[in-house]
Design an enzyme around this catalytic site. Structure first.
Site, short mmCIF file in Angstrom:
data_model
loop_
_atom_site.label_atom_id
_atom_site.label_comp_id
_atom_site.label_asym_id
_atom_site.label_seq_id
_atom_site.Cartn_x
_atom_site.Cartn_y
_atom_site.Cartn_z
N ARG A 240 43.16 45.12 54.23
CA ARG A 240 42.78 43.90 53.52
C ARG A 240 41.88 42.97 54.33
O ARG A 240 40.85 42.51 53.85
CB ARG A 240 44.05 43.14 53.07
CG ARG A 240 43.75 41.84 52.29
CD ARG A 240 45.01 41.17 51.79
NE ARG A 240 45.82 42.09 51.03
CZ ARG A 240 45.61 42.37 49.72
NH1 ARG A 240 44.62 41.80 49.07
NH2 ARG A 240 46.38 43.23 49.10
N LEU B 195 43.51 37.22 48.19
CA LEU B 195 42.63 37.00 49.33
C LEU B 195 43.46 36.79 50.60
O LEU B 195 44.48 36.10 50.56
CB LEU B 195 41.75 35.76 49.11
CG LEU B 195 40.79 35.78 47.92
CD1 LEU B 195 39.93 34.52 47.92
CD2 LEU B 195 39.91 37.02 47.93
N HIS C 61 43.42 31.53 35.82
CA HIS C 61 44.58 32.38 35.54
C HIS C 61 45.02 32.12 34.10
O HIS C 61 45.11 30.96 33.68
CB HIS C 61 45.71 32.09 36.53
CG HIS C 61 46.89 32.98 36.30
ND1 HIS C 61 46.92 34.30 36.70
CD2 HIS C 61 48.08 32.75 35.68
CE1 HIS C 61 48.06 34.85 36.33
NE2 HIS C 61 48.79 33.93 35.71
N ASN D 81 39.90 29.71 41.10
CA ASN D 81 40.39 30.87 40.34
C ASN D 81 40.82 30.42 38.95
O ASN D 81 41.30 29.29 38.77
CB ASN D 81 41.59 31.50 41.05
CG ASN D 81 42.11 32.73 40.32
OD1 ASN D 81 41.33 33.58 39.89
ND2 ASN D 81 43.43 32.83 40.15
N ARG E 279 42.56 40.83 43.27
CA ARG E 279 43.02 41.05 44.64
C ARG E 279 43.45 39.72 45.24
O ARG E 279 42.80 38.70 45.02
CB ARG E 279 41.87 41.57 45.52
CG ARG E 279 41.59 43.03 45.43
CD ARG E 279 40.40 43.37 46.29
NE ARG E 279 40.68 43.24 47.72
CZ ARG E 279 41.27 44.17 48.44
NH1 ARG E 279 41.64 45.30 47.92
NH2 ARG E 279 41.49 43.99 49.74
N ASN F 226 34.38 35.79 32.05
CA ASN F 226 34.32 34.46 32.67
C ASN F 226 33.04 34.30 33.48
O ASN F 226 32.39 33.25 33.44
CB ASN F 226 35.56 34.22 33.55
CG ASN F 226 36.74 33.71 32.75
OD1 ASN F 226 36.75 32.55 32.34
ND2 ASN F 226 37.72 34.57 32.50
C1 GAR Z 1 40.98 36.64 32.60
O1 GAR Z 1 41.88 36.47 31.54
C2 GAR Z 1 41.51 35.96 33.85
O2 GAR Z 1 42.17 34.75 33.59
C3 GAR Z 1 42.45 36.99 34.39
O3 GAR Z 1 41.77 38.21 34.22
C4 GAR Z 1 40.93 38.11 33.07
C5 GAR Z 1 39.54 38.52 33.45
O4 GAR Z 1 38.71 38.55 32.33
N1 GAR Z 1 42.77 36.74 35.76
C6 GAR Z 1 43.99 36.91 36.30
O5 GAR Z 1 44.93 37.33 35.67
C7 GAR Z 1 44.10 36.51 37.76
N2 GAR Z 1 45.47 36.41 38.17
P1 GAR Z 1 37.14 38.60 32.49
O6 GAR Z 1 36.86 39.76 33.47
O7 GAR Z 1 36.63 38.91 31.12
O8 GAR Z 1 36.68 37.29 33.04
#
Ligand code: GAR
Length: 204
Positions: free
Chosen positions: A69, A97, A113, A111, A95, A19
């Site tokens: 934290r 926040l 998800h 963010n 993590r 991302n």
């Molecule tokens: C992505 O699928 C993102 O949506 C997820 O981690 C992956 C990171 O991929 N995030 C979560 O699950 C947050 N709760 P990337 O490192 O290739 O961007």
């Protein structure tokens, strides 16, 4: 530090960083009117951090292992602010926040998800969707508060769940949509044509 007036993003990641890379490509190609001020990871060996270095972007890590934290979060806030960061983009930052972090960037933390929230928050969202047997899932781009995968929703994209899907095949189709809506949301918030009413983000 740059003297330009373009908004400065801080990107926080814990792993692969696809991302982040999708955002960086759009910034570097001039499709997003902003700069990447700092790429941060709580995992010094995160592949995404190595990619940031290859792209010549300012980056760094603080290992979160064993650090309380709030103490950790305030170190990260200091680092981001010392690089002029105004908007924070969580991109696979695994993590939660603290309130102390969130209050330093009010309604300026995004963010992504990999589910249609509020379904399947937390870890392994794609596995949760497959196990639950939903026919449609997707991804959600939302503002961050101190709760897990919560906060007002800016954008969502749907992805069908196919009968022969595995976690890997489903995740990779969702990822295409993640990359698309993250930059779309950044462009939107930087233009500022929205208002937040309760949980609703409304275009103005
Ligand atoms: C992505 O699928 C993102 O949506 C997820 O981690 C992956 C990171 O991929 N995030 C979560 O699950 C947050 N709760 P990337 O490192 O290739 O961007």
């Amino acid at each position: 530090m740059s003297t330009s007036s373009r908004a400065r993003l801080g990107i926080l990641l814990s792993g692969r960083g696809s991302n982040f890379e999708a955002i960086a490509r759009n910034v570097l190609a001039g499709r997003l009117d902003c700069e990447i001020g700092f790429v941060f990871s709580n995992k010094p060996n995160a592949p995404g951090l190595a990619r940031a270095r290859e792209l010549g972007l300012p980056s760094g890590a603080i290992d979160s292992a064993g650090v309380e934290r709030t103490v950790f979060d305030l170190q990260v806030v200091d680092l981001l602010k010392s690089h002029g960061v105004e908007w924070v983009c969580l991109a696979g930052y695994m993590r939660l926040l603290s309130g102390r972090f969130v209050s330093q960037f009010p309604q300026r933390i995004l963010n992504i998800h990999p589910s249609l929230l509020p379904a399947f928050p937390g870890l392994d969202a794609q596995h949760q969707a497959l196990t639950h047997g939903v026919k449609v899932t997707g991804c959600t781009l939302h503002f961050v508060d101190e709760n897990l995968d919560a906060g007002p929703i800016l954008l969502q994209a749907t992805v069908p769940v196919l009968d022969n899907d595995t976690v890997e095949s489903l995740s990779s189709r969702i990822l295409v949509e993640e990359h698309r809506i993250y930059s779309e949301a950044i462009a939107w918030v930087l233009k500022g044509n929205y208002r937040i009413e309760g949980r609703r983000v409304i275009k103005t």
